[in-house]
Design a protein around this motif. Structure first.
Motif, PDB file in Angstrom:
ATOM      1  N   MET A 573       0.843  -1.191   0.000  1.00  0.00           N
ATOM      2  CA  MET A 573       0.000   0.000   0.000  1.00  0.00           C
ATOM      3  C   MET A 573       0.887   1.252   0.000  1.00  0.00           C
ATOM      4  SD  MET A 573      -2.887  -1.570  -0.101  1.00  0.00           S
ATOM      5  CE  MET A 573      -4.164  -0.409   0.293  1.00  0.00           C
ATOM      6  N   MET A 574       0.636   2.156   0.910  1.00  0.00           N
ATOM      7  CA  MET A 574       1.414   3.380   1.017  1.00  0.00           C
ATOM      8  C   MET A 574       1.886   3.581   2.462  1.00  0.00           C
ATOM      9  SD  MET A 574      -0.909   5.941  -1.383  1.00  0.00           S
ATOM     10  CE  MET A 574       0.347   7.240  -1.412  1.00  0.00           C
ATOM     11  N   GLU A 575       2.893   4.457   2.635  1.00  0.00           N
ATOM     12  CA  GLU A 575       3.410   4.840   3.953  1.00  0.00           C
ATOM     13  C   GLU A 575       3.903   3.644   4.750  1.00  0.00           C
ATOM     14  OE1 GLU A 575       1.211   7.673   6.212  1.00  0.00           O
ATOM     15  OE2 GLU A 575       0.299   8.566   4.431  1.00  0.00           O
ATOM     16  N   GLY A 576       4.467   2.641   4.028  1.00  0.00           N
ATOM     17  CA  GLY A 576       5.114   1.530   4.710  1.00  0.00           C
ATOM     18  C   GLY A 576       4.229   0.371   5.101  1.00  0.00           C
ATOM     19  N   PHE A 577       3.005   0.313   4.578  1.00  0.00           N
ATOM     20  CA  PHE A 577       2.087  -0.766   4.934  1.00  0.00           C
ATOM     21  C   PHE A 577       1.853  -1.718   3.751  1.00  0.00           C
ATOM     22  CE2 PHE A 577       1.119   2.140   8.344  1.00  0.00           C
ATOM     23  CZ  PHE A 577       0.764   1.314   9.403  1.00  0.00           C
ATOM     24  N   ALA A 578       1.588  -2.981   4.074  1.00  0.00           N
ATOM     25  CA  ALA A 578       1.187  -3.978   3.079  1.00  0.00           C
ATOM     26  C   ALA A 578       0.108  -4.852   3.698  1.00  0.00           C
ATOM     27  CB  ALA A 578       2.371  -4.834   2.644  1.00  0.00           C
ATOM     28  N   ILE A 579      -0.781  -5.352   2.847  1.00  0.00           N
ATOM     29  CA  ILE A 579      -1.845  -6.249   3.328  1.00  0.00           C
ATOM     30  C   ILE A 579      -1.797  -7.548   2.522  1.00  0.00           C
ATOM     31  CG2 ILE A 579      -4.268  -6.399   4.021  1.00  0.00           C
ATOM     32  CD1 ILE A 579      -4.600  -3.485   3.416  1.00  0.00           C
ATOM     33  N   PRO A 580      -0.776  -8.380   2.706  1.00  0.00           N
ATOM     34  CA  PRO A 580      -0.767  -9.660   1.981  1.00  0.00           C
ATOM     35  C   PRO A 580      -1.913 -10.542   2.468  1.00  0.00           C
ATOM     36  CG  PRO A 580       0.932  -9.632   3.664  1.00  0.00           C
ATOM     37  CD  PRO A 580       0.367  -8.249   3.625  1.00  0.00           C
ATOM     38  N   HIS A 581      -2.528 -11.310   1.580  1.00  0.00           N
ATOM     39  CA  HIS A 581      -3.583 -12.211   2.030  1.00  0.00           C
ATOM     40  C   HIS A 581      -3.542 -13.525   1.258  1.00  0.00           C
ATOM     41  CE1 HIS A 581      -5.064  -8.811  -0.358  1.00  0.00           C
ATOM     42  NE2 HIS A 581      -5.865  -9.628  -1.005  1.00  0.00           N
ATOM     43  N   ALA A 582      -3.730 -14.581   2.024  1.00  0.00           N
ATOM     44  CA  ALA A 582      -3.704 -15.930   1.470  1.00  0.00           C
ATOM     45  C   ALA A 582      -5.037 -16.610   1.730  1.00  0.00           C
ATOM     46  CB  ALA A 582      -2.579 -16.738   2.110  1.00  0.00           C
ATOM     47  N   LYS A 583      -5.614 -17.181   0.669  1.00  0.00           N
ATOM     48  CA  LYS A 583      -6.849 -17.963   0.778  1.00  0.00           C
ATOM     49  C   LYS A 583      -6.501 -19.394   0.378  1.00  0.00           C
ATOM     50  CE  LYS A 583      -8.492 -15.003  -2.068  1.00  0.00           C
ATOM     51  NZ  LYS A 583      -9.332 -14.329  -3.085  1.00  0.00           N
ATOM     52  N   VAL A 612       8.285  -1.571   2.817  1.00  0.00           N
ATOM     53  CA  VAL A 612       7.229  -1.979   3.746  1.00  0.00           C
ATOM     54  C   VAL A 612       7.807  -2.147   5.150  1.00  0.00           C
ATOM     55  CG1 VAL A 612       5.651  -3.855   4.364  1.00  0.00           C
ATOM     56  CG2 VAL A 612       5.818  -3.092   1.982  1.00  0.00           C
ATOM     57  N   ASN A 613       7.222  -1.431   6.100  1.00  0.00           N
ATOM     58  CA  ASN A 613       7.621  -1.563   7.510  1.00  0.00           C
ATOM     59  C   ASN A 613       6.665  -2.446   8.306  1.00  0.00           C
ATOM     60  OD1 ASN A 613       8.253   1.729   6.905  1.00  0.00           O
ATOM     61  ND2 ASN A 613       9.944   0.433   7.602  1.00  0.00           N
ATOM     62  N   VAL A 614       5.384  -2.460   7.888  1.00  0.00           N
ATOM     63  CA  VAL A 614       4.378  -3.240   8.599  1.00  0.00           C
ATOM     64  C   VAL A 614       3.572  -4.056   7.581  1.00  0.00           C
ATOM     65  CG1 VAL A 614       2.390  -3.204  10.144  1.00  0.00           C
ATOM     66  CG2 VAL A 614       4.156  -1.431  10.335  1.00  0.00           C
ATOM     67  N   ALA A 615       3.552  -5.382   7.762  1.00  0.00           N
ATOM     68  CA  ALA A 615       2.724  -6.254   6.918  1.00  0.00           C
ATOM     69  C   ALA A 615       1.632  -6.847   7.793  1.00  0.00           C
ATOM     70  CB  ALA A 615       3.557  -7.354   6.278  1.00  0.00           C
ATOM     71  N   ILE A 616       0.384  -6.526   7.469  1.00  0.00           N
ATOM     72  CA  ILE A 616      -0.765  -7.093   8.175  1.00  0.00           C
ATOM     73  C   ILE A 616      -1.284  -8.227   7.308  1.00  0.00           C
ATOM     74  CG2 ILE A 616      -3.036  -6.609   9.157  1.00  0.00           C
ATOM     75  CD1 ILE A 616      -2.231  -3.666   9.339  1.00  0.00           C
ATOM     76  N   ALA A 617      -0.866  -9.447   7.623  1.00  0.00           N
ATOM     77  CA  ALA A 617      -1.136 -10.605   6.762  1.00  0.00           C
ATOM     78  C   ALA A 617      -2.451 -11.281   7.153  1.00  0.00           C
ATOM     79  CB  ALA A 617       0.012 -11.607   6.858  1.00  0.00           C
ATOM     80  N   LEU A 618      -3.331 -11.458   6.175  1.00  0.00           N
ATOM     81  CA  LEU A 618      -4.625 -12.099   6.399  1.00  0.00           C
ATOM     82  C   LEU A 618      -4.547 -13.545   5.941  1.00  0.00           C
ATOM     83  CD1 LEU A 618      -6.940  -9.309   4.905  1.00  0.00           C
ATOM     84  CD2 LEU A 618      -5.701  -9.318   7.075  1.00  0.00           C
ATOM     85  N   LEU A 619      -4.983 -14.458   6.785  1.00  0.00           N
ATOM     86  CA  LEU A 619      -4.999 -15.881   6.454  1.00  0.00           C
ATOM     87  C   LEU A 619      -6.439 -16.365   6.520  1.00  0.00           C
ATOM     88  CD1 LEU A 619      -2.233 -15.424   8.508  1.00  0.00           C
ATOM     89  CD2 LEU A 619      -1.739 -17.523   7.238  1.00  0.00           C
ATOM     90  N   ILE A 620      -6.968 -16.814   5.382  1.00  0.00           N
ATOM     91  CA  ILE A 620      -8.392 -17.129   5.269  1.00  0.00           C
ATOM     92  C   ILE A 620      -8.591 -18.550   4.757  1.00  0.00           C
ATOM     93  CG2 ILE A 620     -10.594 -16.395   4.301  1.00  0.00           C
ATOM     94  CD1 ILE A 620      -9.250 -14.235   5.982  1.00  0.00           C
ATOM     95  N   PRO A 621      -9.414 -19.359   5.423  1.00  0.00           N
ATOM     96  CA  PRO A 621      -9.747 -20.691   4.885  1.00  0.00           C
ATOM     97  C   PRO A 621     -10.426 -20.548   3.528  1.00  0.00           C
ATOM     98  CG  PRO A 621     -10.412 -20.498   7.187  1.00  0.00           C
ATOM     99  CD  PRO A 621     -10.026 -19.133   6.737  1.00  0.00           C
ATOM    100  N   GLY A 622     -10.193 -21.509   2.649  1.00  0.00           N
ATOM    101  CA  GLY A 622     -10.762 -21.450   1.306  1.00  0.00           C
ATOM    102  C   GLY A 622     -12.268 -21.308   1.297  1.00  0.00           C
TER     103      GLY A 622
END
Length: 667
Positions: A573-583, A612-622
Motif C-alpha cells: 500500500m502506502m506509507e510503509g504498509f502492506a496487506i498480503p492475504h492468502a486464501k 514496507v515496515n508493517v505487513a498485516i497478513a490475512l490468512l483465510i480458509p478457502g
C-alpha cells in the motif's frame, strides 16, 4: 483541479441499482490499493459526477463498467478496460478491473499477463458491443413505458371504459390521462430504435433511428382497394423487433456514410451534419425498413404466437420460464430480456384495449414478470430476519433494506447475496421467482403498469392474490436460503476447533468464542522486531508462523497462496504498509499475523515506492473466501485510511497494543 489515479464510468440499462453498486465497489477497491478514483455514473437521472477533460487527461487508467453507451471515445489513448457492469459489482471484481487497467500501460507488476489478454478479448467482444447498443435503447425506452403504463393504469381507476365519451363511466380527467399515457407508450418503439442507433452512430443517427421506429409501428401502408403502396393506406406494424432492427440499421448506415463522406473538405462539416447525413440516412433506412416490413411482420407475429403457445401450455411452463429468466442474473441481460418482452406485450395489450384477449395475455404476462422481479430481494429479507444468527451484521442490514427495494420492483439488491454463494443461492432465487410467476398466472392477475412494485397495487386486477403469490414465493425461497446458511454456518463451526492448540484445553474452550468474535490478531502472532531481506522472506516467515500457531497445516501451501495473490497485483500500500492475504484450504482458521521491520522490506511493490515496515497478513480458509476474507480485508483497508491507526501500529513496539488496535477495527 484535482487529479485522480483512476477514472471510471458505470451504467446499466435501467440506471437504478447496478450503476451505483459498481461505483461503490470501484471506490472501495481503489481505496484498498491506496489509489484515488472518480466514478461517473450514467443513471436514470442522467450523468452524475461527470468527468472533466482535465481529469481524463490526468488519470493513469480508465475503467468502463457499463451496458450502455457512456461515450467511451472520450478516453481514447488512455490505458483502459471495458466490461459489462455486472463484472464490477463486488470489491474483489472491481479491484481486478483496476489492476488490469493499470496493467494496460505496461506495468506488469500489477496484473498477470493472462488478465491483460482477457481484457483485450472482452473489450473486443462482438456480443458485448451488440448488447451495449441494445441496452442503451432499452434504458431510454423504459422511462416512457413506465410513465405511459402507469398513467394509463391510473385512468382505469375511474372505470375500464372511463376514457370513452359514449360509456356510462366516462370521466374527462381519466380520458386525458389515457391520452397522455397512450402517447408515451406509442413513443416506446421509436425511442428504442433511435437510441440504439445513437449508441452506434452518435447524434447523427437519431434522425434515421426515430424514422425507423415509426415505420416499425405502422408498417408499409397499402391501399385496400388497389393493393398498392399508398401513403393514405394502412399497414401492419412489426413493433418491438422492428425497432431493434431499425436501430441497428440506422446506426451502421451512419457509420457507412461517415466513410463515404470522409473525403469531403472539413469546411463542409456543417453541411454534412445538417443536410447530407439526415437526408441520405433517412432515405436509405426508410426504404430498407419499408422493404422488409412484410417478413418482419411475419416474424413478429410468429414470436407472439410462440409466447401465446407457452401461455396455452399452462401457467407452470410459462411461469417457470419467466421466473427463471428474471432471477437468473437479477437485472442482467437475461432478466432484461424477460422484462423487455413484458413491456412490449404490455404496450400491445394497452393498444388492443381492455377486454381483448391480447390485453388479458399482455397484462397477465407483465404481472408475472413483476412478481418474479420482486421476490429475490424479499427472500433475503425473510432470511436475515428468520435466520439472523447465520448472517453477518452487514448482510442483515442489507436484507432489511431489500424489503424496500423488493416492494418497489428493484431486484438488484439481492445480487450481493447471490455472488457470495452462486450455488445454491441462484437456484433458490429462481425457484422462489418461478413460484410467484406461476401463481400470478394461475390467479389471473393483470398488471397494466410495467414498474413500481406494490406502489401500483391500486390498478392491479386481483391485487391481493398477486401479493399472496409473491409472499409465497418469497417465504419458500427464504426458508431454503436459511436452511443453506444454517448448514454453511454449522459446517464452519465444526471446522473451527481443528485449528485450536492441543495444550490447555480448558482455557482454549473458554477463550475460543471471544477469539472467533473479534480477536483475529493474537498477541503471540504480532512480531515487532524482524529483519527481512525481501518480500518473499517475510511471507515465508508468516507462513511458517501460521503452522506453528495452529492456523494452518501446510506452510508451502500458504506461501503459494500469498505468492498467487501477489501475482494478481501487489498488496503493498502506502506509507510503509502492506496487506498480503492468502486464501487456502490449508488454512483452518481465519486469522491475522502482523510483522514489523523497522529498516523496511525492499522489493515489495508499493503505491508510493516506499519500503514496507508493517505487513498485516490475512490468512483465510478457502471456504470463507467470499465472506470472512472480504469482511476483514475491507475493514483493514478502511483502517489504513485513518492516520491515527497508521501512527499507532507503525510507531508502537508493544505487541499487545498493536493487536488491540487492529482487533478494535475488525469488530
Amino acid at each position: 483541479m484535482a487529479k485522480f489515479d483512476i477514472i471510471a464510468a458505470t451504467g446499466c440499462p435501467t440506471g437504478i441499482a447496478h450503476t451505483f453498486m459498481a461505483k461503490e465497489a470501484l471506490e472501495k477497491a481503489a481505496a484498498e490499493r491506496g489509489l484515488t478514483i472518480k466514478v461517473e455514473t450514467h443513471g436514470q437521472v442522467g450523468v452524475e459526477n461527470e468527468l472533466t477533460k482535465s481529469e481524463i487527461a490526468g488519470a493513469k487508467a480508465v475503467v468502463v463498467a457499463a451496458d450502455k453507451d457512456v461515450q467511451a471515445e472520450r478516453f481514447a489513448g488512455k490505458p483502459m478496460v471495458s466490461v459489462g457492469v455486472s463484472k464490477a459489482l463486488s470489491v474483489e471484481a472491481a479491484g481486478k478491473l483496476i489492476d488490469r487497467a493499470l496493467a494496460a500501460k505496461g506495468d506488469d507488476t500489477v496484473a498477470a499477463a493472462a488478465d491483460v489478454e482477457d481484457e483485450v478479448e472482452e473489450k473486443e467482444s462482438i456480443g458485448h458491443v451488440i448488447y451495449k447498443h441494445l441496452m442503451n435503447g432499452v434504458s431510454h425506452m423504459l422511462v416512457f413505458v413506465v410513465a405511459g403504463g402507469v398513467l394509463t393504469a391510473i385512468s382505469f381507476l375511474w372505470g375500464i371504459t372511463s376514457f370513452d365519451s359514449t360509456a356510462a363511466d366516462y370521466n374527462s380527467f381519466a380520458a386525458m390521462l389515457k391520452i397522455i399515457g397512450g402517447i408515451a407508450m406509442n413513443l416506446m418503439v421509436p425511442v428504442l430504435s433511435a437510441y440504439i442507433a445513437e449508441s452506434i452512430g452518435k447524434r447523427p443517427a437519431l434522425v434515421p433511428g426515430f424514422v425507423a421506429g415509426m415505420i416499425a409501428i405502422q408498417g408499409l401502408p397499402v391501399n385496400a382497394d388497389t393493393g398498392m403502396i399508398d401513403a393514405g393506406g394502412a399497414g401492419v406494424g412489426f413493433g418491438f423487433l422492428g425497432g431493434i432492427v431499425g436501430g441497428f440499421l440506422a446506426g451502421y448506415v451512419i457509420l457507412l456514410l461517415e466513410k463515404v463522406f470522409s473525403k469531403i473538405p472539413a469546411s463542409l462539416n456543417g453541411l454534412k451534419a445538417i443536410f447530407l447525413y439526415p437526408l441520405c440516412s433517412t432515405a436509405i433506412v426508410g426504404l430498407v425498413m419499408l422493404g422488409i416490413s412484410g417478413p418482419m411482420a411475419a416474424i413478429n407475429q410468429g414470436m407472439m404466437d410462440f409466447l401465446q403457445s407457452l401461455g396455452n401450455s399452462g401457467p407452470v411452463i410459462l411461469g417457470l420460464a419467466i421466473g427463471c429468466m428474471c432471477a437468473f442474473d437479477m437485472g442482467g441481460p437475461v432478466n432484461k430480456a424477460a422484462y423487455a418482452t413484458g413491456t412490449f406485450l404490455l404496450g400491445t395489450a394497452l393498444e388492443a384495449g381492455v377486454g381483448t384477449e391480447t390485453y388479458n395475455f399482455g397484462t397477465n404476462f407483465m404481472a408475472a414478470v413483476s412478481a418474479a422481479c420482486i421476490v429475490p430481494p424479499l427472500i433475503t429479507t425473510f432470511a436475515v430476519v428468520v435466520g439472523k444468527k447465520y448472517f453477518s451484521q452487514e448482510d442483515h442490514d442489507a436484507g432489511i433494506v431489500n424489503l424496500i427495494l423488493g416492494c418497489t420492483h428493484i431486484t438488484e439488491g439481492a445480487i450481493p447475496f447471490m455472488t457470495k454463494n452462486i450455488w445454491p443461492v441462484m437456484p433458490i432465487m429462481m425457484l422462489g421467482s418461478s413460484i410467484a410467476s406461476i401463481l400470478t398466472i394461475f390467479f389471473n392477475v393483470h398488471d397494466p403498469a410495467p414498474h413500481g412494485g406494490f406502489l401500483v397495487l391500486p390498478v392491479v386486477e386481483n391485487g391481493p392474490l398477486w401479493v399472496l403469490a409473491i409472499l409465497i414465493g418469497a417465504v419458500v425461497g427464504g426458508i431454503l436460503f436459511v436452511a443453506f446458511k444454517k448448514y454453511d454456518f454449522e459446517k464452519n463451526q465444526k471446522a473451527a476447533p481443528v485449528a485450536k492448540p492441543v495444550e490447555a484445553p480448558k482455557a482454549a474452550a473458554v477463550e475460543a468464542p471471544k477469539a472467533e468474535a473479534a480477536d483475529f490478531v493474537k498477541v503471540e502472532n504480532v512480531f515487532v522486531a524482524e529483519d527481512f531481506a525481501s518480500r518473499d522472506e517475510a511471507l515465508s516467515f508468516v507462513s511458517n508462523q501460521a503452522v506453528k500457531a495452529g492456523i494452518a497445516s501446510d506452510a508451502d501451501a500458504v506461501m503459494n497462496a500469498f505468492l498467487a495473490r501477489e501475482a494478481e497485483g501487489t498488496t503493498g500500500m502506502m506509507e510503509g504498509f502492506a496487506i498480503p492475504h492468502a486464501k487456502s484450504d490449508a488454512i483452518t482458521e481465519a486469522a491475522v499475523i502482523v510483522v514489523k521491520d523497522e529498516s523496511g522490506v525492499t522489493g515489495w511493490d508499493t503505491m508510493d515506492g516506499a519500503p514496507v515496515n508493517v505487513a498485516i497478513a490475512l490468512l483465510i480458509p478457502g471456504a470463507q473466501a467470499g465472506t470472512t476474507h472480504l469482511k476483514i480485508l475491507s475493514k483493514v483497508a478502511e483502517a489504513l485510511m485513518d492516520e491515527d491507526f497508521r501512527a499507532t501500529v507503525k510507531g508502537s513496539t508493544d505487541a499487545a497494543e498493536i493487536a488491540k488496535t487492529i482487533n478494535a477495527r475488525l469488530v
